[in-house]
Motif scaffolding. Structure first.
Motif, PDB file in Angstrom:
ATOM      1  N   ALA A  94     109.154 148.222  83.422  1.00  0.00           N
ATOM      2  CA  ALA A  94     109.848 147.018  82.941  1.00  0.00           C
ATOM      3  C   ALA A  94     108.945 146.322  81.947  1.00  0.00           C
ATOM      4  O   ALA A  94     107.722 146.446  82.032  1.00  0.00           O
ATOM      5  CB  ALA A  94     110.162 146.077  84.106  1.00  0.00           C
ATOM      6  N   VAL A  95     109.574 145.611  81.017  1.00  0.00           N
ATOM      7  CA  VAL A  95     108.765 144.872  80.045  1.00  0.00           C
ATOM      8  C   VAL A  95     109.387 143.477  79.885  1.00  0.00           C
ATOM      9  O   VAL A  95     110.626 143.354  79.847  1.00  0.00           O
ATOM     10  CB  VAL A  95     108.679 145.659  78.707  1.00  0.00           C
ATOM     11  CG1 VAL A  95     110.014 145.735  78.002  1.00  0.00           C
ATOM     12  CG2 VAL A  95     107.640 145.082  77.784  1.00  0.00           C
ATOM     13  N   PRO A  96     108.560 142.428  79.864  1.00  0.00           N
ATOM     14  CA  PRO A  96     109.131 141.095  79.674  1.00  0.00           C
ATOM     15  C   PRO A  96     109.871 141.024  78.334  1.00  0.00           C
ATOM     16  O   PRO A  96     109.435 141.612  77.352  1.00  0.00           O
ATOM     17  CB  PRO A  96     107.903 140.166  79.654  1.00  0.00           C
ATOM     18  CG  PRO A  96     106.812 140.958  80.270  1.00  0.00           C
ATOM     19  CD  PRO A  96     107.094 142.400  79.973  1.00  0.00           C
ATOM     20  N   ILE A  97     110.983 140.302  78.337  1.00  0.00           N
ATOM     21  CA  ILE A  97     111.775 140.213  77.095  1.00  0.00           C
ATOM     22  C   ILE A  97     112.354 138.803  76.987  1.00  0.00           C
ATOM     23  O   ILE A  97     112.671 138.179  78.008  1.00  0.00           O
ATOM     24  CB  ILE A  97     112.872 141.301  77.091  1.00  0.00           C
ATOM     25  CG1 ILE A  97     113.411 141.509  75.679  1.00  0.00           C
ATOM     26  CG2 ILE A  97     114.023 140.979  78.048  1.00  0.00           C
ATOM     27  CD1 ILE A  97     114.104 142.847  75.486  1.00  0.00           C
ATOM     28  N   VAL A  98     112.464 138.309  75.746  1.00  0.00           N
ATOM     29  CA  VAL A  98     113.088 136.994  75.541  1.00  0.00           C
ATOM     30  C   VAL A  98     114.444 137.188  74.861  1.00  0.00           C
ATOM     31  O   VAL A  98     114.705 138.234  74.259  1.00  0.00           O
ATOM     32  CB  VAL A  98     112.201 136.057  74.675  1.00  0.00           C
ATOM     33  CG1 VAL A  98     110.946 135.660  75.422  1.00  0.00           C
ATOM     34  CG2 VAL A  98     111.893 136.680  73.336  1.00  0.00           C
ATOM     35  N   THR A  99     115.269 136.182  74.968  1.00  0.00           N
ATOM     36  CA  THR A  99     116.602 136.238  74.356  1.00  0.00           C
ATOM     37  C   THR A  99     116.468 136.528  72.863  1.00  0.00           C
ATOM     38  O   THR A  99     115.688 135.866  72.176  1.00  0.00           O
ATOM     39  CB  THR A  99     117.324 134.897  74.572  1.00  0.00           C
ATOM     40  OG1 THR A  99     117.358 134.643  75.966  1.00  0.00           O
ATOM     41  CG2 THR A  99     118.733 134.912  74.012  1.00  0.00           C
TER      42      THR A  99
END
Ligand SMILES: Nc1nc2c(c(=O)[nH]1)N[C@H]1C(S)=C(S)[C@@H](COP(=O)(O)OP(=O)(O)OC[C@H]3O[C@@H](n4cnc5c(N)ncnc54)[C@H](O)[C@@H]3O)O[C@H]1N2
Ligand code: MOO
Length: 463
Positions: A94-99
């Motif tokens: 998983a990788v952090p993601i922003v809108t």
């Protein structure tokens, strides 16, 4: 009603037919609002051009729990963002993601931040181990199996495919159209050049300031017509005042050299002389033009030079009295009348003419309501055509009350909508504007009038 008078419908049709589309020009996006698109607008890329996250959270691949990768590129470095965007996510990662951020290849879906719980990296028994990557699981607020395939992913190309036509030529660009054009990759747009208008206000009795004495009237048009014409897509580039003076009126039409001598409609000799033949006392004023005519004054000529406009709009002086010079001056200037009076009330003396050099002239009657309605009748269709647009469409409304039979084949009557039905406004005399000021549109009333409950066609107002 003169023999040359045409119906209101025919006058509109002729006005629309008279206008040829203006050349296109390129304008920056920020100058494009209100302009008319000259060519179809095509998306220069897919919109959106990459699949993006619709939520803040994590892009995940395969089933959880997931090992968090600390790949993040939120800064301004485009190269770094591309590298991150292209690196593949493998099952269990998983990788952090922003809108709005790019969905990495291999992503199943996005687990929104509220639905995930993080735990420190652990050994088989769940025991925390050192400072290794954290593990992500679906928390109590998340659903079983979350995220399903494609969850919270905005796929590429959903709004437009690359090369797709998004708007057709002739569209009037709103701020939203321009925002879409920016989203399609455009920096500038091809729009139709604005038709340029010279405004000529006639009438020696017209005053521009203060409280007028008897016989004088305050000018209704100078402060308003430029804005009305701008609302119809045109630009007023020059403005002249002329008194009740044949020569001065002729001067505004004679912006190109005309040869020979012309008999005016009322018998006044109006001589337009070739340059070489300009007699002493003949005036020069317009670039490259010399002419002389009775009543020509220094001021009238000095007022005339300015940018050349494709359309001249005059107010007043359309009648037949000795103080009315618009028709005689047009005849003297060799104009062809395309509309020479309209079978409508108010606004009957309105005219549309073409000068020998191709410039068009709309003559509006002096009575203020008649002038405004003649502007909607003739200028709106003409300016639409000059911008490559179709005939302005008429709306329809239901009458709240009956209207009696009229004295002309068509009567134009401002109305107000109350509870979805049309009430004709008071103050509808040809010289009054109060009824139009509070109107929602203008009824096109046939000769027989209309019964309560009947549907009538209406002109929409451009303000
Ligand atoms: N014997 C006839 N007289 C009139 C007829 C007719 O058929 N036979 N038609 C009437 C109709 S309908 C109209 S409309 C007017 C047309 O008049 P003009 O276009 O020649 O306009 P003027 O005479 O110059 O002015 C009429 C009226 O409007 C006032 N006016 C003019 N300019 C302005 C302005 N900038 N702001 C406010 N008001 C303005 C002007 O003072 C006059 O009161 O002819 C009828 N007569
Ligand atoms: O038709 Mo005139 O235009 O009433 O006032």
């Amino acid at each position: 009603m003169s023999a040359s008078t045409v119906s209101w419908q025919e006058a509109r049709r002729r006005a629309h037919e008279a206008g040829g589309r203006r050349a296109p020009e390129t304008v920056a996006l920020e100058d494009a609002v209100g302009r008319v698109l000259a060519d179809d607008l095509v998306a220069l890329m897919a919109v959106p051009h990459y699949a993006s996250s619709a939520m803040d959270g994590w892009a995940v691949a395969g089933d959880g729990p997931w090992r968090i990768l600390e790949r993040r590129a939120e800064g301004p470095d485009e190269r770094e963002r591309e590298d991150v965007a292209q690196s593949v996510l493998r099952a269990g990662e998983a990788v952090p993601i922003v809108t709005g951020a790019v969905i990495p290849p291999g992503t199943r879906g996005v687990l929104r931040s509220e639905h995930g719980v993080l735990a420190p990296a652990g050994d088989e028994t769940g025991q925390a181990v050192g400072t290794g990557p954290a593990r992500l699981s679906v928390g109590p607020d998340g659903a079983t199996g979350e995220p399903r395939e494609g969850l919270h992913i905005r796929p590429a190309g959903t709004e437009a495919a690359a090369g797709e036509t998004v708007f057709r030529a002739g569209a009037v660009l709103s701020p939203v159209h321009v925002a879409v054009a920016a989203g399609c990759g455009h920096d500038a747009l091809e729009v139709v050049s604005r038709p340029r208008v010279t405004l000529v206000l006639t009438g020696g009795e017209v005053v521009e300031r203060g409280i007028p004495g008897p016989g004088s009237v305050r000018d209704s048009f100078g402060p308003t017509l430029p804005a009305v014409l701008a609302g119809l897509g045109a630009e007023v580039v020059a403005r002249h005042r002329v008194g009740d003076d044949f020569g001065a009126t002729l001067a505004v039409f004679a912006a190109v050299p005309l040869r020979g001598s012309h008999e005016t409609g009322d018998g006044t000799p109006g001589a337009l002389l070739p340059e070489a033949a300009t007699p002493p006392g003949g005036r020069t004023g317009l670039p490259g033009i010399r002419y002389t005519a009775p009543g020509l004054t220094e001021r009238s000529i000095a007022d005339v030079p300015g940018p050349v406009a494709e359309l001249i709009v005059t107010t007043g002086g359309t009648g037949d009295s000795s103080a009315d010079h618009v028709r005689p001056a047009l005849r003297a200037a060799g104009a062809e009348f395309l509309v020479d009076g309209v079978a409508v009330r108010p606004g009957a003396p309105a005219l549309l003419a073409r000068l020998p050099d191709g410039r068009l002239v709309i003559g509006l009657p002096g009575n203020p309501l008649a002038a405004m309605l003649a502007l909607l009748t003739l200028a709106h269709p003409l300016l639409s055509a000059m911008q490559g647009r179709g005939m302005p469409e008429l709306g329809r409304v239901r009458m709240a009350e009956a209207l009696p039979a009229g004295k002309a084949p068509t009567t134009l009557r401002p109305y107000r909508l109350v509870a979805g039905q049309a009430h004709p406004t008071a103050w509808h005399g040809a010289g009054m504007l109060r009824g139009l000021a509070e109107a929602d549109g203008v009824l096109v009333v046939p000769q027989d009038g209309a019964a309560a409950g009947a549907e009538l066609e209406v002109l929409r107002l451009p303000w």
